[in-house]
Design a protein around this motif. Sequence first.
Motif, mmCIF file in Angstrom:
data_model
loop_
_atom_site.group_PDB
_atom_site.id
_atom_site.type_symbol
_atom_site.label_atom_id
_atom_site.label_comp_id
_atom_site.label_asym_id
_atom_site.label_seq_id
_atom_site.Cartn_x
_atom_site.Cartn_y
_atom_site.Cartn_z
ATOM 1 N N GLU A 5 -28.385 15.218 -0.676
ATOM 2 C CA GLU A 5 -27.284 15.381 -1.623
ATOM 3 C C GLU A 5 -26.846 14.016 -2.183
ATOM 4 O OE1 GLU A 5 -24.019 17.864 -0.315
ATOM 5 O OE2 GLU A 5 -22.749 17.076 -1.899
ATOM 6 N N ASN B 114 -17.677 15.610 -0.062
ATOM 7 C CA ASN B 114 -18.852 16.426 -0.374
ATOM 8 C C ASN B 114 -18.629 17.234 -1.658
ATOM 9 O OD1 ASN B 114 -17.540 18.861 0.230
ATOM 10 N ND2 ASN B 114 -18.039 18.649 2.392
ATOM 11 N N ARG B 115 -19.719 17.851 -2.142
ATOM 12 C CA ARG B 115 -19.683 18.475 -3.466
ATOM 13 C C ARG B 115 -18.629 19.589 -3.544
ATOM 14 N NH1 ARG B 115 -25.262 20.605 -5.694
ATOM 15 N NH2 ARG B 115 -25.920 18.667 -4.760
ATOM 16 N N ARG B 116 -18.561 20.405 -2.461
ATOM 17 C CA ARG B 116 -17.617 21.534 -2.495
ATOM 18 C C ARG B 116 -16.169 21.016 -2.549
ATOM 19 N NH1 ARG B 116 -17.552 26.035 2.217
ATOM 20 N NH2 ARG B 116 -19.469 26.711 1.206
ATOM 21 N N GLU B 117 -15.854 20.029 -1.710
ATOM 22 C CA GLU B 117 -14.498 19.483 -1.703
ATOM 23 C C GLU B 117 -14.197 18.787 -3.034
ATOM 24 O OE1 GLU B 117 -13.687 16.697 1.422
ATOM 25 O OE2 GLU B 117 -11.547 16.696 1.007
ATOM 26 N N ARG B 119 -15.423 19.555 -5.969
ATOM 27 C CA ARG B 119 -15.148 20.565 -7.000
ATOM 28 C C ARG B 119 -13.695 21.036 -6.935
ATOM 29 N NH1 ARG B 119 -20.567 22.758 -6.656
ATOM 30 N NH2 ARG B 119 -19.980 24.011 -4.874
ATOM 31 N N HIS B 120 -13.157 21.102 -5.711
ATOM 32 C CA HIS B 120 -11.783 21.568 -5.521
ATOM 33 C C HIS B 120 -10.770 20.467 -5.862
ATOM 34 C CE1 HIS B 120 -8.325 23.437 -3.713
ATOM 35 N NE2 HIS B 120 -8.193 22.438 -2.865
#
Lengths: 255, 321
Positions: A5, B114-117, B119-120
């Motif tokens: 990632e 990280n990507r999910r956090e 985005r939020h």
Amino acid sequence: MAVTEVFVTSARHQMAVVRAHPLFLVLGILQPLALLLVMFFARNRPIGAQATAIATAVLLMSYWGATVWQGAGILRRERSNGTLGASMRGVRSPVLVLAGKSLGATLLPALLTAATVATTLALLRTPVTIAAPGWYLLGLVSAILSGTAMGLLLCSLFLLTRFGPQLASALLYPVFLLAGLLIPPDFLPPAVRWLGWFVSLRWAQQFLVSAAGGAPDLGSLGLVGILTCGYIIGGVAAFRRIDHLVRSRGNLELG
Amino acid sequence: MTSPAVEVESLSRWFRAGKQRVEALSRVSFQIEPGSIVALLGANGAGKTTMAKILATLLLPSAGSARIFGHDVVREAAACRRLASVVFGGERGLYPQLSGRDNLRFFGMLAGVNRREGRHRVPILLEQVGLSGAADRRVETYSKGMKQRLHIAIGFLPRPQLLLLDEPTVGLDPLEAERLRGAIDQARQEGVSVLLTSHYLLDVERLADRVLLLDRGSIREDLHLTDFIRRAGYAAVVTVRGSGCMPRLDDPPPGISLANEPTGSGSGWEVTLRVQEWSPDVFAQLATLFATSQVTDVQVREVRLEEAFAQAASQHSGSRG
């Protein structure tokens, strides 16, 4: 966060940076188009194996140009933007981030170059023959990874010297010659011919041409792999040297 | 026992300039308790940025040690980076050809978000710093204040436990500066510790619990804000204006002094006095001083931090001379 990632995010970030400047159009369209036309008409419209060899050489030459002009300048541009400090003090491995950026810097021009070469060949109605397409594709991927490693090494070395831009210009054509992309390596004077052994593009070119001919030269592919590992080791060592200089002497400008 | 947010012990840093050794920091020691805001004050070249860079793990100390929540900035740099965010601010330090949103995402990734956090959190932070409408514009089109706000959003994104803020309100208009002070205060209430370096003493006055005065690489004062302000030597300034004859102020009573020479013309005069400490007697003494004068206006204000800073700076430069 997974290593992939971080690597992919860094590569995508650098692709966005590259896309924001029209230089990538020069590297991905104008340069390969000019090289292809010159080589084709200089050799009286070759076909078959000769056309494949020329197209391969143009792909590699354009890719090397993108490596020098985009990949090798990453850290100098980071220093000029004042973003180098943030990259070096990040939680993520700065080397991994830099490797991702190095791939991102050259991937877009490489894809554009491939499209330009394919389109030009179609317009010229010049068929190319690739007898072992799987091996040929593997060779192209190896060349891209090797260019990424070379970018990692060069951008670190270019930050350690004030003559980075001059070195970039000076490296461009000698590597074309040493790799045998413009003329066969046997035409070079013996005193400098041995330098070509350390240029992975030379072996990538040999492997790609052999794969196109149906008899992949695995020895050349192995040399590409060995040299790529060497570039990575050199690049990591040079980057660690930069980190040491910055943190101990405070003599490289940071954000 | 909880470790201090920052613990600096006998920290020195010197640089080579030709054959000379220039000492930027000399045996500096201090601590920052968790959840407190400490201001690092000092003139240009005092060593504030060097201190901030060492705590940000960008620069190695020449001697001594610095720890962030117990982690050494040299041996455990990675752990320190997870805990501390640094905002140097200014026009640079961003990717000008990318949008504000892309900058925030990338710097968030570097800081471990990280990507999910991401985005939020990214849209929330863009909203908090007032950049939602310009989030997809290239940063090269941003004003100085917008860039500063983006720097601040980057600093807050990874939810740090320690914030190192260097001139956070530079380039911000008064409303934005006040909004940022509110955000920093909110972070403090959530337990975030802050080391603030600023020339804008209003930031310090509004936010800091404690003040460190750095002068030529050494800590000269380490006081609570109220104690530091007391170093000015007086509690308030009284400005009196009147008409007619200038009052006689040759021998003011104890606890009251002239701030500067009275000014006046034929039609009016102005006198500025310093009151050492408020007490009921002070009002009587002021009334006596101006008993025979025609007073038209009286203004009273508390002593300001800048006056304490000027007093402390002149005292230390005097002691050097």
